[in-house]
Enzyme design. Sequence first.
Site, PDB file in Angstrom:
ATOM      1  N   GLU A 249      25.397 -11.912  15.695  1.00 25.79           N
ATOM      2  CA  GLU A 249      25.632 -11.538  14.304  1.00 25.79           C
ATOM      3  C   GLU A 249      25.764 -10.039  14.101  1.00 25.79           C
ATOM      4  O   GLU A 249      26.385  -9.615  13.121  1.00 25.79           O
ATOM      5  CB  GLU A 249      24.565 -12.121  13.378  1.00 25.79           C
TER       6      GLU A 249
ATOM      7  N   ASN B 298      -3.375   2.974   5.253  1.00 24.40           N
ATOM      8  CA  ASN B 298      -2.501   1.808   5.206  1.00 24.40           C
ATOM      9  C   ASN B 298      -2.576   1.104   6.550  1.00 24.40           C
ATOM     10  O   ASN B 298      -2.656   1.751   7.595  1.00 24.40           O
ATOM     11  CB  ASN B 298      -1.042   2.221   4.961  1.00 24.40           C
ATOM     12  N   GLY B 299      -2.515  -0.215   6.551  1.00 25.19           N
ATOM     13  CA  GLY B 299      -2.538  -0.955   7.798  1.00 25.19           C
ATOM     14  C   GLY B 299      -3.837  -1.697   7.996  1.00 25.19           C
ATOM     15  O   GLY B 299      -4.549  -2.008   7.041  1.00 25.19           O
TER      16      GLY B 299
ATOM     17  N   LYS C 134      22.986 -10.834   2.835  1.00 23.28           N
ATOM     18  CA  LYS C 134      21.544 -10.932   3.024  1.00 23.28           C
ATOM     19  C   LYS C 134      20.979 -12.233   2.474  1.00 23.28           C
ATOM     20  O   LYS C 134      20.185 -12.902   3.106  1.00 23.28           O
ATOM     21  CB  LYS C 134      20.848  -9.736   2.373  1.00 23.28           C
TER      22      LYS C 134
ATOM     23  N   TRP D 234      -3.208  -2.675  -1.510  1.00 20.55           N
ATOM     24  CA  TRP D 234      -3.019  -4.117  -1.579  1.00 20.55           C
ATOM     25  C   TRP D 234      -4.108  -4.744  -0.719  1.00 20.55           C
ATOM     26  O   TRP D 234      -4.199  -4.486   0.473  1.00 20.55           O
ATOM     27  CB  TRP D 234      -1.628  -4.494  -1.064  1.00 20.55           C
TER      28      TRP D 234
ATOM     29  N   LYS E 192      20.836 -13.170  16.921  1.00 19.91           N
ATOM     30  CA  LYS E 192      20.785 -11.736  16.657  1.00 19.91           C
ATOM     31  C   LYS E 192      21.932 -11.013  17.357  1.00 19.91           C
ATOM     32  O   LYS E 192      22.577 -10.145  16.790  1.00 19.91           O
ATOM     33  CB  LYS E 192      19.448 -11.146  17.115  1.00 19.91           C
TER      34      LYS E 192
ATOM     35  N   GLU F 245      17.081 -17.735  18.468  1.00 15.08           N
ATOM     36  CA  GLU F 245      17.054 -16.580  17.580  1.00 15.08           C
ATOM     37  C   GLU F 245      17.637 -15.346  18.267  1.00 15.08           C
ATOM     38  O   GLU F 245      18.362 -14.556  17.651  1.00 15.08           O
ATOM     39  CB  GLU F 245      15.616 -16.314  17.118  1.00 15.08           C
TER      40      GLU F 245
ATOM     41  N   CYS G 259       0.829  -1.205   0.000  1.00 14.47           N
ATOM     42  CA  CYS G 259       0.000   0.000   0.000  1.00 14.47           C
ATOM     43  C   CYS G 259       0.864   1.256   0.000  1.00 14.47           C
ATOM     44  O   CYS G 259       2.015   1.245   0.404  1.00 14.47           O
ATOM     45  CB  CYS G 259      -0.951   0.056   1.192  1.00 14.47           C
TER      46      CYS G 259
ATOM     47  N   HIS H 130      22.894 -29.563  32.524  1.00 16.94           N
ATOM     48  CA  HIS H 130      23.584 -30.595  31.736  1.00 16.94           C
ATOM     49  C   HIS H 130      24.788 -30.035  30.994  1.00 16.94           C
ATOM     50  O   HIS H 130      25.193 -30.570  29.960  1.00 16.94           O
ATOM     51  CB  HIS H 130      22.603 -31.242  30.759  1.00 16.94           C
TER      52      HIS H 130
ATOM     53  N   ARG I  71       5.842  -1.144  -3.719  1.00 20.07           N
ATOM     54  CA  ARG I  71       5.252  -1.767  -2.535  1.00 20.07           C
ATOM     55  C   ARG I  71       4.270  -2.873  -2.889  1.00 20.07           C
ATOM     56  O   ARG I  71       3.937  -3.693  -2.040  1.00 20.07           O
ATOM     57  CB  ARG I  71       4.507  -0.703  -1.714  1.00 20.07           C
TER      58      ARG I  71
END
Length: 609
Positions: free
Chosen positions: A488, A100-101, A604, A76, A485, A481, A2, A504, A27
Amino acid sequence: MCGIIGVIGSNNPSHQVLEGLKRLEYRGYDSAGIAALENGQIDLRRRAGKLSALEELMTQKPLHDGDKAAIGHTRWATHGEPNETNAHPHLSKHCAVVHNGIIENYKELRTRLMKEGTSFKSDTDTETVPMLISQHMDAGKGKLDAVIETMKEVEGAFALGILFNDDKNQIIAARRGSPLVVGLAEGATYMGSDALALAPFTNKVIYLENDDVAVLTTKGAEVYTLDGKKANRPVVTVDVSDALAGKNGYRHFMLKEIHEQPTVTGETLTAYLDATRSKICFDNVSIDLSKATQVTIVACGTSYYAGCVAKYWLEEMAGIPVNVDIASEFRYRQPPLVKGGVCVFISQSGETADTLAALEYCKKAGQQILSIVNVPGSSIARESHAVLQTKAGPEIGVASTKAFTTQLMVLALLAIETGRQKGLLSGEKVAELIHALTEVPARMTAVLDMDSTLQRMAEQIMHARSALYLGRGSQYPIALEGALKLKEISYIHAEGYAAGEMKHGPIALIEEGVPVITIAPWNTLFEKTVSNMQEVAARKGSVYLITDKKGAAAAGTVNGGMIVLPDAHPFVQPILSTLPVQLLAYHVAVMKGTDVDQPRNLAKSVTVE
């Protein structure tokens, strides 16, 4: 997804709006429209399809825009089919609105308004906004107050542009979650979804913040908060490269993309729901999930962790065995695959070499191939029997953020639909789980508001040489994750562990000052996780807890810090827990001075082994 554009003060507003919309085509959209003002009356042109169709209509039937004010939109489709009726702008008695949204509580608002005598013409969530504004104006509110009162009623992530049919002297812009920028020029003022759309007209912009309401006039813009007070937002000068990059005023792409998550997860969700938001519509998925004998999920990096979360969801809701593999390992060990199995491949770019090679192996083995990608025309998508596209939009930062949470959203829908098709989830349970997902974007916005607390945590963690992340159940992959983050982008060594594994081996790493980030919203395993935290504290490790209100009350004080997430259904808690670990890693990296968007040695899209 949108795009919004608006202008007041231009001698040719509708054509400038059309030009701005063309710059927003990247978009993605399926309809477009423009509203302009002449003699206090709104003139409207809308078309399904590409902007060329709208431009042709405007050539045949020019807009009357003598009052020098216009707004436009590329849509969209989320709520309602992509047709002319559902295209923006939407009209009410007093105004035209582009949006939008997602208005998450639109059904409740629409039902109330209809009972009060309001008639609706579209199937969209957007149309509730102009109707609410008009209702408040009819009750005696001024335009600004009517918009503010409407914003207080609606829930979700949105950006709004509002043109009033009796006022050529102002346009109002407002935002929550979805980006919106105001552009300042000599004798004219603009608004747009990003600076790129405004680049031909001005290089001086104001980036609106959450819950900002801006009144645009020919002389500039006044920005207000929801309490009606003026807000001082800086005017930023951007050059062409800044506009093309589309950082939208954020310091880094990664931060921008973190803040886009309420919008893109909502758009991903509604892409696969019917108009009532009570049924999942995988219209392009020809695979019969009810006959799946096994699910094999294959991915790399962050996408692999999304698959690990999905394993918990699918096994619980669909009662089906699930294997999750790292693509680079899977492709070389040549695992046996059962007849009737479905293989799910997850990739942001759709071009990841190891994942593509694993896909080819599974395809030759006679498996049904379902891919979850952000690029529908990618190699992985083309090689698949069915594709579920995430609606993350372009993700520039190397460290994946919004791609991950949109993948989780699609996988959550997949788990629900598989459970439904296998007859293990009742209609009532399906509705409950879908409703929980629809609440996620608004809950995400609330989590993003905790940024200052996460910055203070980052100040304590930035000097650490190593960090541990702990989680149980579906929060365990989020711990993995979070650790990824941090390492990296900040280059601090970090590891994620299942909390029950502390004794353990990993507990040997605990010493004074070692940060241990524990992700533990309240559930049946909470007390066990608290026990693990106490083991860390007893050895002088620094405990940082990410939990919810009930968990915070049960845990009491911790020696590092605490983030209290908004209450949410246990099903969606892993999605919400993702945002704090993203922001924590981001702030640590910024404080350490690393290259956040392009961390060393990383790319990427990994298209080679």
